[in-house]
Design a protein around this motif. Structure first.
Motif, PDB file in Angstrom:
ATOM      1  N   LEU A  81       0.833  -1.202   0.000  1.00 56.27           N
ATOM      2  CA  LEU A  81       0.000   0.000   0.000  1.00 56.27           C
ATOM      3  C   LEU A  81       0.867   1.251   0.000  1.00 56.27           C
ATOM      4  CD1 LEU A  81      -2.690   1.486   0.228  1.00 56.27           C
ATOM      5  CD2 LEU A  81      -2.625   1.109   2.704  1.00 56.27           C
ATOM      6  N   CYS A  84       2.088   1.871  -3.437  1.00 59.28           N
ATOM      7  CA  CYS A  84       1.017   2.365  -4.301  1.00 59.28           C
ATOM      8  C   CYS A  84       0.775   3.855  -4.064  1.00 59.28           C
ATOM      9  CB  CYS A  84      -0.254   1.558  -4.029  1.00 59.28           C
ATOM     10  SG  CYS A  84      -1.493   1.652  -5.340  1.00 59.28           S
ATOM     11  N   TYR A  99      -6.472  -0.045  -4.360  1.00 54.84           N
ATOM     12  CA  TYR A  99      -5.630  -1.071  -3.746  1.00 54.84           C
ATOM     13  C   TYR A  99      -6.514  -2.208  -3.269  1.00 54.84           C
ATOM     14  CZ  TYR A  99      -1.619  -3.095  -1.394  1.00 54.84           C
ATOM     15  OH  TYR A  99      -0.593  -3.932  -1.042  1.00 54.84           O
ATOM     16  N   TYR A 106      -2.419  -9.324  -3.575  1.00 53.73           N
ATOM     17  CA  TYR A 106      -2.657  -7.899  -3.433  1.00 53.73           C
ATOM     18  C   TYR A 106      -2.158  -7.184  -4.680  1.00 53.73           C
ATOM     19  CZ  TYR A 106       2.048  -8.514  -1.377  1.00 53.73           C
ATOM     20  OH  TYR A 106       3.345  -8.890  -1.128  1.00 53.73           O
ATOM     21  N   CYS A 108      -2.126  -3.112  -6.964  1.00 53.29           N
ATOM     22  CA  CYS A 108      -2.257  -1.655  -7.000  1.00 53.29           C
ATOM     23  C   CYS A 108      -2.662  -1.244  -8.413  1.00 53.29           C
ATOM     24  CB  CYS A 108      -0.922  -1.016  -6.622  1.00 53.29           C
ATOM     25  SG  CYS A 108      -0.773   0.751  -7.000  1.00 53.29           S
TER      26      CYS A 108
END
Length: 232
Positions: A81, A84, A99, A106, A108
């Motif tokens: 995160l 991103c 996100y 995961y 972005c």
């Protein structure tokens, strides 16, 4: 090791790092749309923040679609995160980012077109880039602090209605968000140029972002209809 060999090794490592950085961005732009390969981390004087922050919502286009990798956004997989946030922060034409965290996966998405809708989804965030002096929305105006410069006419214990007195519907006249605060509703409408007003319920904490100007109102306890003033 000889000096010549050591210098050659340093040049080789430096070249490898440049190639790897280039590959990262080129591999991310896997879409077949209009996005050019010139998207990159660039120098910018941008000194801002992300507001509004749509936690629990995915970014969507003005038509409500996801968009496509290479057109509206560029997707990067397995990025943190913080990565991103920084990627969008230092990319001058990034206007928002999405996100997603789902189990061990995961990703972005760096958005180059302003999201116009948001879809409720667990594990998602859609954060809009905003700042003092940054052009907001479609670029038709610049605001220093949208939350302070936007004024509303409040009609307490009134529900927003269309000009023909109807309640309207989600996805047409408005977009409904559940479990929100009044402050969130104000911030979201203020930051969106297509928002003409909003309805907020203190009973079940729902927020309706109206993209059609409410022109009539229906008496309902616990509801308030806020309409943007024309000079906002």
């Amino acid at each position: 090791m000889r000096k010549g060999s050591f210098a050659a090794l340093l040049l080789s490592i430096w070249g490898y790092m440049i190639v790897e950085a280039s590959i990262e961005d080129s591999n991310a732009a896997t879409g077949v749309g209009s996005l050019r390969s010139t998207r990159h981390l660039d120098e910018t004087s941008y000194d801002g923040f992300y507001s509004p922050q749509h936690d629990g919502y995915a970014c969507r286009t003005k038509k409500g679609s996801h968009g496509s990798n290479g057109d509206e956004y560029v997707k990067y997989e397995y990025k943190s995160l913080s990565w991103c946030k920084k990627k969008c922060y230092v990319t001058s034409d990034c206007v928002a980012f999405e996100y997603k965290v789902e189990g061990s996966y995961y990703k972005c998405e760096i958005w180059y077109e302003m999201p116009g809708n948001f879809l409720k989804k667990d594990g998602y965030k859609c954060w809009i880039k905003n700042a003092e002096g940054l052009v907001v929305g479609d670029g038709s105006s610049t605001t220093k602090d949208v939350e302070l410069t936007v004024d509303y006419t409040k009609r307490e214990d009134k529900a927003c209605r269309t000009k023909d007195g109807k309640s309207g519907s989600h996805g047409n006249e408005y977009f409904k968000y559940s479990g929100t605060s009044l402050e969130w509703c104000i911030s979201t409408c203020s930051a969106r140029q297509d928002c003409k007003g909003f309805e907020y319920s203190t009973v079940n904490n729902h927020c309706e972002i109206w993209t059609t100007t409410p022109e009539k109102y229906q008496s309902k306890s616990g509801l308030s209809c806020y309409v943007k003033r024309l000079n906002s």
